[in-house]
Design a protein around this motif. Structure first.
Motif, PDB file in Angstrom:
ATOM      1  N   ASP A   1     -54.999  69.264 -30.760  1.00  0.00           N
ATOM      2  CA  ASP A   1     -54.651  69.216 -29.343  1.00  0.00           C
ATOM      3  C   ASP A   1     -54.012  70.555 -28.989  1.00  0.00           C
ATOM      4  O   ASP A   1     -52.879  70.836 -29.373  1.00  0.00           O
ATOM      5  CB  ASP A   1     -53.680  68.060 -29.089  1.00  0.00           C
ATOM      6  N   TYR A   2     -54.736  71.379 -28.272  1.00  0.00           N
ATOM      7  CA  TYR A   2     -54.259  72.728 -27.949  1.00  0.00           C
ATOM      8  C   TYR A   2     -53.307  72.757 -26.760  1.00  0.00           C
ATOM      9  O   TYR A   2     -52.930  73.831 -26.305  1.00  0.00           O
ATOM     10  CB  TYR A   2     -55.452  73.650 -27.673  1.00  0.00           C
ATOM     11  N   SER A   3     -52.909  71.591 -26.260  1.00  0.00           N
ATOM     12  CA  SER A   3     -52.025  71.553 -25.089  1.00  0.00           C
ATOM     13  C   SER A   3     -50.587  71.154 -25.448  1.00  0.00           C
ATOM     14  O   SER A   3     -49.778  70.914 -24.561  1.00  0.00           O
ATOM     15  CB  SER A   3     -52.585  70.581 -24.053  1.00  0.00           C
ATOM     16  N   ILE A   4     -50.264  71.087 -26.739  1.00  0.00           N
ATOM     17  CA  ILE A   4     -48.943  70.618 -27.159  1.00  0.00           C
ATOM     18  C   ILE A   4     -47.856  71.596 -26.706  1.00  0.00           C
ATOM     19  O   ILE A   4     -47.895  72.788 -27.046  1.00  0.00           O
ATOM     20  CB  ILE A   4     -48.881  70.447 -28.696  1.00  0.00           C
ATOM     21  N   LYS A   5     -46.899  71.090 -25.955  1.00  0.00           N
ATOM     22  CA  LYS A   5     -45.809  71.931 -25.475  1.00  0.00           C
ATOM     23  C   LYS A   5     -44.968  72.463 -26.629  1.00  0.00           C
ATOM     24  O   LYS A   5     -44.785  71.781 -27.641  1.00  0.00           O
ATOM     25  CB  LYS A   5     -44.930  71.157 -24.489  1.00  0.00           C
ATOM     26  N   ASN A   6     -44.455  73.663 -26.478  1.00  0.00           N
ATOM     27  CA  ASN A   6     -43.656  74.392 -27.470  1.00  0.00           C
ATOM     28  C   ASN A   6     -44.522  75.155 -28.472  1.00  0.00           C
ATOM     29  O   ASN A   6     -44.006  76.022 -29.179  1.00  0.00           O
ATOM     30  CB  ASN A   6     -42.686  73.496 -28.258  1.00  0.00           C
ATOM     31  N   ILE A   7     -45.816  74.825 -28.560  1.00  0.00           N
ATOM     32  CA  ILE A   7     -46.652  75.460 -29.586  1.00  0.00           C
ATOM     33  C   ILE A   7     -47.639  76.448 -28.967  1.00  0.00           C
ATOM     34  O   ILE A   7     -48.291  76.150 -27.965  1.00  0.00           O
ATOM     35  CB  ILE A   7     -47.400  74.403 -30.420  1.00  0.00           C
ATOM     36  N   TRP A   8     -47.707  77.621 -29.595  1.00  0.00           N
ATOM     37  CA  TRP A   8     -48.738  78.609 -29.294  1.00  0.00           C
ATOM     38  C   TRP A   8     -49.803  78.511 -30.376  1.00  0.00           C
ATOM     39  O   TRP A   8     -49.487  78.355 -31.567  1.00  0.00           O
ATOM     40  CB  TRP A   8     -48.159  80.016 -29.277  1.00  0.00           C
ATOM     41  N   PHE A   9     -51.067  78.609 -29.964  1.00  0.00           N
ATOM     42  CA  PHE A   9     -52.178  78.475 -30.900  1.00  0.00           C
ATOM     43  C   PHE A   9     -53.028  79.745 -30.915  1.00  0.00           C
ATOM     44  O   PHE A   9     -53.236  80.380 -29.872  1.00  0.00           O
ATOM     45  CB  PHE A   9     -53.088  77.297 -30.503  1.00  0.00           C
ATOM     46  N   ARG A  10     -53.552  80.072 -32.084  1.00  0.00           N
ATOM     47  CA  ARG A  10     -54.573  81.102 -32.200  1.00  0.00           C
ATOM     48  C   ARG A  10     -55.927  80.395 -32.212  1.00  0.00           C
ATOM     49  O   ARG A  10     -56.228  79.586 -33.096  1.00  0.00           O
ATOM     50  CB  ARG A  10     -54.391  81.897 -33.495  1.00  0.00           C
TER      51      ARG A  10
ATOM     52  N   GLY B   1     -59.634  81.575 -32.146  1.00  0.00           N
ATOM     53  CA  GLY B   1     -60.486  82.759 -32.163  1.00  0.00           C
ATOM     54  C   GLY B   1     -59.649  83.990 -31.883  1.00  0.00           C
ATOM     55  O   GLY B   1     -58.640  84.244 -32.549  1.00  0.00           O
ATOM     56  N   GLU B   2     -60.037  84.735 -30.893  1.00  0.00           N
ATOM     57  CA  GLU B   2     -59.285  85.923 -30.493  1.00  0.00           C
ATOM     58  C   GLU B   2     -58.274  85.616 -29.387  1.00  0.00           C
ATOM     59  O   GLU B   2     -57.510  86.490 -28.968  1.00  0.00           O
ATOM     60  CB  GLU B   2     -60.240  87.031 -30.016  1.00  0.00           C
ATOM     61  N   GLU B   3     -58.268  84.374 -28.938  1.00  0.00           N
ATOM     62  CA  GLU B   3     -57.384  83.966 -27.833  1.00  0.00           C
ATOM     63  C   GLU B   3     -56.077  83.400 -28.372  1.00  0.00           C
ATOM     64  O   GLU B   3     -56.044  82.727 -29.408  1.00  0.00           O
ATOM     65  CB  GLU B   3     -58.091  82.914 -26.986  1.00  0.00           C
ATOM     66  N   ILE B   4     -54.978  83.680 -27.668  1.00  0.00           N
ATOM     67  CA  ILE B   4     -53.688  83.044 -27.960  1.00  0.00           C
ATOM     68  C   ILE B   4     -53.384  82.078 -26.817  1.00  0.00           C
ATOM     69  O   ILE B   4     -53.261  82.481 -25.659  1.00  0.00           O
ATOM     70  CB  ILE B   4     -52.544  84.072 -28.090  1.00  0.00           C
ATOM     71  N   ILE B   5     -53.288  80.797 -27.144  1.00  0.00           N
ATOM     72  CA  ILE B   5     -52.956  79.783 -26.138  1.00  0.00           C
ATOM     73  C   ILE B   5     -51.440  79.626 -26.126  1.00  0.00           C
ATOM     74  O   ILE B   5     -50.825  79.252 -27.124  1.00  0.00           O
ATOM     75  CB  ILE B   5     -53.631  78.438 -26.468  1.00  0.00           C
ATOM     76  N   ARG B   6     -50.827  79.929 -24.993  1.00  0.00           N
ATOM     77  CA  ARG B   6     -49.372  79.914 -24.859  1.00  0.00           C
ATOM     78  C   ARG B   6     -48.944  78.708 -24.016  1.00  0.00           C
ATOM     79  O   ARG B   6     -48.988  78.751 -22.789  1.00  0.00           O
ATOM     80  CB  ARG B   6     -48.882  81.211 -24.212  1.00  0.00           C
ATOM     81  N   ASN B   7     -48.521  77.661 -24.664  1.00  0.00           N
ATOM     82  CA  ASN B   7     -48.083  76.456 -23.945  1.00  0.00           C
ATOM     83  C   ASN B   7     -46.623  76.579 -23.526  1.00  0.00           C
ATOM     84  O   ASN B   7     -45.834  77.298 -24.141  1.00  0.00           O
ATOM     85  CB  ASN B   7     -48.277  75.219 -24.819  1.00  0.00           C
ATOM     86  N   GLU B   8     -46.261  75.874 -22.472  1.00  0.00           N
ATOM     87  CA  GLU B   8     -44.913  75.953 -21.941  1.00  0.00           C
ATOM     88  C   GLU B   8     -43.904  75.272 -22.867  1.00  0.00           C
ATOM     89  O   GLU B   8     -44.261  74.481 -23.743  1.00  0.00           O
ATOM     90  CB  GLU B   8     -44.848  75.317 -20.547  1.00  0.00           C
ATOM     91  N   VAL B   9     -42.655  75.592 -22.656  1.00  0.00           N
ATOM     92  CA  VAL B   9     -41.577  74.997 -23.434  1.00  0.00           C
ATOM     93  C   VAL B   9     -41.200  73.652 -22.826  1.00  0.00           C
ATOM     94  O   VAL B   9     -41.002  73.541 -21.616  1.00  0.00           O
ATOM     95  CB  VAL B   9     -40.347  75.936 -23.461  1.00  0.00           C
ATOM     96  N   ARG B  10     -41.091  72.648 -23.668  1.00  0.00           N
ATOM     97  CA  ARG B  10     -40.715  71.312 -23.202  1.00  0.00           C
ATOM     98  C   ARG B  10     -39.202  71.246 -22.990  1.00  0.00           C
ATOM     99  O   ARG B  10     -38.461  72.090 -23.524  1.00  0.00           O
ATOM    100  CB  ARG B  10     -41.158  70.245 -24.203  1.00  0.00           C
ATOM    101  N   PRO B  11     -38.722  70.256 -22.253  1.00  0.00           N
ATOM    102  CA  PRO B  11     -37.263  70.106 -22.078  1.00  0.00           C
ATOM    103  C   PRO B  11     -36.568  69.904 -23.417  1.00  0.00           C
ATOM    104  O   PRO B  11     -37.157  69.410 -24.386  1.00  0.00           O
ATOM    105  CB  PRO B  11     -37.140  68.862 -21.200  1.00  0.00           C
ATOM    106  N   LEU B  12     -35.311  70.287 -23.464  1.00  0.00           N
ATOM    107  CA  LEU B  12     -34.502  70.082 -24.661  1.00  0.00           C
ATOM    108  C   LEU B  12     -34.338  68.581 -24.939  1.00  0.00           C
ATOM    109  O   LEU B  12     -34.361  67.765 -24.011  1.00  0.00           O
ATOM    110  CB  LEU B  12     -33.121  70.704 -24.473  1.00  0.00           C
ATOM    111  N   ILE B  13     -34.189  68.252 -26.209  1.00  0.00           N
ATOM    112  CA  ILE B  13     -33.949  66.854 -26.582  1.00  0.00           C
ATOM    113  C   ILE B  13     -32.555  66.477 -26.092  1.00  0.00           C
ATOM    114  O   ILE B  13     -31.556  67.020 -26.572  1.00  0.00           O
ATOM    115  CB  ILE B  13     -34.063  66.660 -28.105  1.00  0.00           C
ATOM    116  N   SER B  14     -32.492  65.572 -25.138  1.00  0.00           N
ATOM    117  CA  SER B  14     -31.194  65.228 -24.534  1.00  0.00           C
ATOM    118  C   SER B  14     -30.451  64.163 -25.331  1.00  0.00           C
ATOM    119  O   SER B  14     -29.223  64.210 -25.456  1.00  0.00           O
ATOM    120  CB  SER B  14     -31.389  64.765 -23.085  1.00  0.00           C
ATOM    121  N   ASP B  15     -31.191  63.214 -25.886  1.00  0.00           N
ATOM    122  CA  ASP B  15     -30.571  62.120 -26.635  1.00  0.00           C
ATOM    123  C   ASP B  15     -30.718  62.395 -28.131  1.00  0.00           C
ATOM    124  O   ASP B  15     -31.703  61.999 -28.767  1.00  0.00           O
ATOM    125  CB  ASP B  15     -31.225  60.789 -26.266  1.00  0.00           C
ATOM    126  N   LEU B  16     -29.742  63.060 -28.711  1.00  0.00           N
ATOM    127  CA  LEU B  16     -29.806  63.401 -30.137  1.00  0.00           C
ATOM    128  C   LEU B  16     -29.720  62.165 -31.020  1.00  0.00           C
ATOM    129  O   LEU B  16     -30.201  62.172 -32.155  1.00  0.00           O
ATOM    130  CB  LEU B  16     -28.691  64.389 -30.491  1.00  0.00           C
TER     131      LEU B  16
END
Length: 499
Positions: A142-151, A153-168
């Motif tokens: 799943d190339y849409s996972i927030k927090n993760i960048w994927f390589r 081929g020659e493309e870098i997929i830059r997904n957004e940062v998800r909210p911080l874990i509020s309930d530890l």
């Protein structure tokens, strides 16, 4: 799914939490640790480092484990180590490698230039790693996972940062056994490491939180606190399993919430009762907070001073606190018979010899249990590093080295500028720790520090100081290091296999 984490010589709570989440959902996790003998953040002897190098064994062991995913958590000091071991792994197996930790989080574009890294996790990794493992298990990433960048081929997929874990409290207990099973030195000393909170309300210029505050702006509160019940449950579980003699709370600002600290003191004293060490900000140190620390059984408080020059502290370090508050905080802790350790940074921009010597005078008078002396070290994307670049305090070449973690000198043994004069000051501050006030005053008055040897490197000064230290923190760290070196040198020398 089988996930292999490759680890440097330190114990990382982030990996423990990720392992716990992954195992909770049925994935298999194993840790492969490099003891980094004679190549760690203090002891660096190239010839012995090569002789006791464990990297090839780690690659062999990882290959035998045959993981579906390999994770490496990276701090800047060990980034080149991570690049090297990733290259060796890729030469043997074509398993995807994901990197995370503060260095990749701070400079993701630069890290993804290394084609041995297939993915990169920015910030908190527990749920991002779980979603990645689940998608790999299904046979399609799943190339849409927030927090993760994927390589891809020659493309870098830059997904957004998800909210911080509020309930530890929603997280499972950290997987301490992951480390204890990887090496006996982690539990042989009886030191247990944990955190009761995440984040920091401050954004000091030299610290990664000056960048993390920007990264997570609008993504949740800067500080999140576990409940007292959650902390006590973890400690109760592990004290029953392991012979724990001392606990280190690694929170950036332990006990910043006074109501929480009050409840913690009562519960901890009744149910745990083990001496502990913590880090506190001077603004959080009051008569009431110190009372609760003492009630709980606090043995040592580590407090950042950094500089006794208020102008430098405010305008360069971005620490908005006055000297009197810091002096009062130190005295309150001393009056409660709690050991106080202080941190100081030297070689700051616009800092003068007079500033350093005034700090020496101050420390002679207030006499903390131990002074930690650090020379300024620039880390990628901190406010300090950006200021240094904008004001030409760092050359363009050195700035590029900082951002790419080249020619790294660990903050614990030096900094970006190690001079003979700073080594002499380093020795002076260590002697202030050890000597009676009258002798320290005499050395300062007669300027005898000018005659201190400067031919020895800062690493040797740190090693000698640690050998002569008798505070609890130094004794435990010394025992931890000795156990690590003993275990892995014997194992390497006699070619012993893991049990």
């Amino acid at each position: 799914m089988k996930i292999a984490f490759i680890n440097d010589s330190s114990q990382q709570l982030g990996i423990q939490y990720m392992s716990a989440v992954l195992k909770q959902h049925g994935h298999e996790v194993k840790l492969f640790m490099d003891p980094q003998l004679f190549a760690d953040d203090v002891i660096q002897i190239n010839s012995l480092g090569k002789l006791f190098n464990y990297e090839n064994k780690i690659v062999k062991d990882v290959k035998e484990f045959s993981p579906d995913l390999i994770g490496i958590s990276i701090v800047t000091d060990f980034y080149q180590w991570a690049c090297n071991i990733a290259q060796k792994i890729k030469a043997e197996i074509d398993t995807p490698i994901i990197v995370g930790g503060i260095h990749p989080t701070s400079v993701p574009d630069r890290v993804m230039n290394n084609k041995n890294f297939d993915m990169l996790c920015i910030g908190e990794g527990e749920f991002a790693m779980l979603e990645l493992a689940n998608s790999l298990e299904k046979g399609a990433i799943d190339y849409s996972i927030k927090n993760i960048w994927f390589r891809k081929g020659e493309e870098i997929i830059r997904n957004e940062v998800r909210p911080l874990i509020s309930d530890l409290d929603a997280l499972p207990m950290p997987d301490t056994d992951l480390y204890y099973s990887a090496s006996p030195h982690f539990n042989r000393t009886g030191l247990y490491i944990t955190m009761t909170s995440r984040g920091c309300s401050n954004a000091c210029s030299y610290c990664c939180h000056s960048y993390l505050h920007e990264l997570y702006k609008g993504k949740g509160p800067t500080v999140r606190q576990r409940s007292v019940n959650s902390v006590i449950e973890e400690l109760d579980l592990n004290t029953n399993k392991h012979k724990i003699k001392f606990i280190a709370f690694m929170d950036n600002c332990f006990g910043y919430d006074l109501n929480w600290l009050k409840e913690f003191a009562r519960e901890y004293k009744e149910k745990i009762g083990i001496k502990f060490w913590c880090i506190m900000h001077p603004n959080d140190v009051t008569e009431e907070s110190v009372h609760y620390l003492k009630e709980a059984g606090c043995h040592t408080v580590d407090m950042g001073v950094q500089s006794w020059n208020e102008d430098l502290r405010k305008n360069i370090l971005f620490r908005n606190i006055d000297n009197q508050t810091m002096e009062n905080a130190i005295q309150l802790i001393k009056d409660a018979n709690i050991e106080i350790m202080t941190d100081s940074i030297f070689d700051l921009p616009n800092q003068t010899d007079e500033d350093i010597l005034k700090s020496a005078e101050k420390y002679i008078e207030i006499k903390p249990k131990r002074i930690y002396f650090y020379m300024l070290r620039h880390y990628p994307n901190t406010k300090m590093t950006r200021m240094a670049y904008d004001n030409n305090w760092l050359s363009k070449d050195r700035y590029e080295e900082v951002m790419d973690a080249h020619n790294v000198t660990s903050f614990s043994v030096g900094g970006d500028n190690v001079s003979k004069k700073l080594i002499k000051y380093q020795i002076l501050f260590y002697l202030i720790d050890l000597l009676p006030k009258d002798i320290s005053r005499f050395i300062l008055k007669k300027k005898l520090y000018k005659y201190f040897p400067s031919f020895i490197g800062p690493a040797l000064v740190v090693i000698l100081r640690n050998l002569l230290a008798f505070d609890m923190n130094a004794r435990l760290q010394r025992a931890w290091t000795i156990n690590r070196y003993f275990h892995f040198t014997v194992k390497k020398t006699f070619n012993l296999k893991d049990k």
